[in-house]
Write an enzyme that holds these catalytic residues in place. Structure first.
Site, short mmCIF file in Angstrom:
data_model
loop_
_atom_site.label_atom_id
_atom_site.label_comp_id
_atom_site.label_asym_id
_atom_site.label_seq_id
_atom_site.Cartn_x
_atom_site.Cartn_y
_atom_site.Cartn_z
N CYS A 1 0.86 -1.17 0.00
CA CYS A 1 0.00 0.00 0.00
C CYS A 1 0.90 1.23 0.00
O CYS A 1 1.65 1.46 0.97
CB CYS A 1 -0.91 -0.01 1.23
SG CYS A 1 -2.01 1.41 1.23
N GLY A 2 0.84 2.00 -1.08
CA GLY A 2 1.73 3.15 -1.23
C GLY A 2 1.41 4.26 -0.27
O GLY A 2 2.27 4.73 0.48
N HIS A 3 0.13 4.69 -0.25
CA HIS A 3 -0.21 5.80 0.65
C HIS A 3 0.00 5.36 2.10
O HIS A 3 0.42 6.14 2.95
CB HIS A 3 -1.66 6.27 0.42
CG HIS A 3 -2.65 5.64 1.34
ND1 HIS A 3 -3.36 4.50 1.03
CD2 HIS A 3 -3.02 5.96 2.62
CE1 HIS A 3 -4.12 4.16 2.05
NE2 HIS A 3 -3.95 5.03 3.02
N HIS B 1 -8.79 -3.81 -7.87
CA HIS B 1 -8.77 -2.35 -7.93
C HIS B 1 -9.07 -1.93 -9.37
O HIS B 1 -8.54 -2.55 -10.32
CB HIS B 1 -7.40 -1.77 -7.57
CG HIS B 1 -6.98 -1.97 -6.14
ND1 HIS B 1 -6.63 -3.20 -5.62
CD2 HIS B 1 -6.85 -1.09 -5.11
CE1 HIS B 1 -6.31 -3.06 -4.34
NE2 HIS B 1 -6.42 -1.79 -4.02
N ASP C 1 -10.20 5.64 -3.48
CA ASP C 1 -8.99 6.12 -2.82
C ASP C 1 -8.95 7.65 -2.90
O ASP C 1 -9.05 8.22 -3.98
CB ASP C 1 -7.77 5.52 -3.53
CG ASP C 1 -6.49 5.66 -2.73
OD1 ASP C 1 -6.38 6.60 -1.94
OD2 ASP C 1 -5.59 4.82 -2.93
N CYS D 1 -3.17 6.88 -5.01
CA CYS D 1 -2.94 5.44 -4.91
C CYS D 1 -1.53 5.07 -5.38
O CYS D 1 -1.25 5.04 -6.59
CB CYS D 1 -3.99 4.66 -5.70
SG CYS D 1 -3.93 2.89 -5.35
N GLY D 2 -0.68 4.75 -4.41
CA GLY D 2 0.71 4.45 -4.75
C GLY D 2 0.87 3.21 -5.62
O GLY D 2 1.65 3.21 -6.59
N THR D 3 0.13 2.16 -5.28
CA THR D 3 0.28 0.93 -6.07
C THR D 3 -0.38 1.10 -7.44
O THR D 3 0.09 0.56 -8.45
CB THR D 3 -0.30 -0.29 -5.32
OG1 THR D 3 -1.63 0.02 -4.86
CG2 THR D 3 0.56 -0.65 -4.12
O1 PYC Z 1 -1.79 3.81 -2.06
O2 PYC Z 1 -1.33 1.80 -2.82
C1 PYC Z 1 -2.09 2.62 -2.29
C2 PYC Z 1 -3.44 2.17 -1.90
C3 PYC Z 1 -4.02 0.95 -2.12
C4 PYC Z 1 -5.29 1.00 -1.57
C5 PYC Z 1 -5.47 2.25 -1.02
N1 PYC Z 1 -4.32 2.95 -1.23
#
Ligand code: PYC
Length: 336
Positions: free
Chosen positions: A83-85, A203, A230, A234-236
């Site tokens: 999870c990036g964030h 996602h 999100d 969303c980092g991923t």
């Molecule tokens: O930032 O990767 C992310 C992420 C995944 C689900 C919510 N945020």
């Protein structure tokens, strides 16, 4: 527990008092958490304490003593890969507690080891896992919206990325965007369109032009597995996007891509090539918003969260009495 938000998306980090998951690889720790302690996830992120869009992070023991720790991320319906964030929120949380200094640190997650650079008390760069596209231009027929085409890509989680969708990517349109992406998610599942190992594509990410004021390259809307969007870019999901852009020759390794979210927050990403793999580096900002202790009152029928299927919760209800010892999880008390 410490709460923060990264580009509007909240992260709740359990910094002490979690169950003993043993010092094994993070994927094995995740299996124990899911099979034996799922009540912890549902207590933390589900209502009445949490909400559909809250992401939780359990700080775990790393296998490698040189790592800053391990992290398992979870939400209202289950567990995330990376999870990036959440990683940005976790680093800022540990800095807030005085447990992490500026510089580069390793973090173990269930899908693999990543690294985190803390620039200052709020700004973090995450060097993610190698990301890639699995399928380009996958066609999907939906009863409600006709044919939709998207790429299937992995950036720590599985994504269906759609650029040509005819939707208006504005904050005042999130209701319709949520309905649209939920249909896509439902049809991917129903039609058996999955990752190479049968993984759920859980996602859905839409792309459109960025707002002029953001100076970003693109704006997105990301539907998460629990059916809500999100608030961050969303980092991923941004990792999955830059993997596609690099494979298409639309972005060069090392070039910066600025991804705006539907709420207007921005992540800066650049991908490097390592052993011919695409490694996205995501930079974002998080802020601590609160600190709390989790109380599990044995007389509270919703102590494990509304909708929790915890067996202990069910037996308490069935027996109509507090069969469980009063248990609390606090910063000072290790519950086993
Ligand atoms: O930032 O990767 C992310 C992420 C995944 C689900 C919510 N945020």
């Amino acid at each position: 527990m410490i709460d923060s938000h990264t580009g509007g998306e909240p992260t709740r980090v359990v910094v002490a008092g979690g169950p003993n998951l043993c010092k094994s690889a993070l994927a094995a720790q995740l299996a124990v958490l899911r099979d034996q302690h799922d009540w912890l996830r549902s207590s933390i992120v589900n209502e009445p304490r949490g909400s559909d869009f809250l992401v939780g992070a359990l700080l775990c023991q790393p296998v490698n003593p040189a790592s800053m720790g391990g992290a398992i991320f979870f939400n209202n319906v289950g567990y995330l890969g990376m999870c990036g964030h959440g990683t940005i929120g976790l680093a800022v949380t540990l800095a807030f507690l005085g447990r992490l200094g500026t510089g580069v640190h390793r973090l173990e997650t269930p899908p693999g080891e990543i690294s985190v650079r803390l620039h200052d008390s709020n700004r973090v760069t995450v060097s993610n896992l190698p990301s890639y596209r699995y399928r380009r231009g996958q066609s999907l027929c939906t009863p409600e919206f006709g044919e939709v085409r998207g790429d299937i890509a992995w950036g720590g989680n599985w994504f269906f990325l759609v650029s040509d969708h005819g939707q208006r990517l504005e904050y005042d349109n999130v209701g319709r965007l949520t309905d649209f992406t939920r249909v896509i998610r439902r049809e991917l599942d129903r039609q058996g369109i999955r990752g190479p190992g049968g993984e759920l594509i859980d996602h859905v990410e839409l792309f459109g032009p960025a707002s002029k004021s953001s100076g970003a390259d693109s704006r997105n809307f990301v539907l998460c597995p629990g059916g809500v969007y999100d608030r961050s870019p969303c980092g991923t999901g941004t990792s999955a996007k830059v993997a596609c852009l690099i494979e298409d020759g639309e972005l060069a390794p090392g070039e910066v891509w600025r991804q705006e979210s539907i709420t207007g927050s921005v992540f800066e990403v650049r991908a490097i090539l390592r052993d011919r793999q695409i490694v996205p580096e995501i930079t974002g900002t998080a802020y601590v918003t609160g600190q709390s202790t989790l109380w599990l009152d044995s007389s509270d029928p919703f102590r494990y969260g509304i909708g929790s299927s915890s067996k202990e919760w069910i037996s308490t209800i069935a027996d109509n009495g507090p069969k469980i010892q009063h248990r609390t999880l606090s910063a000072n008390q290790d519950w086993r």
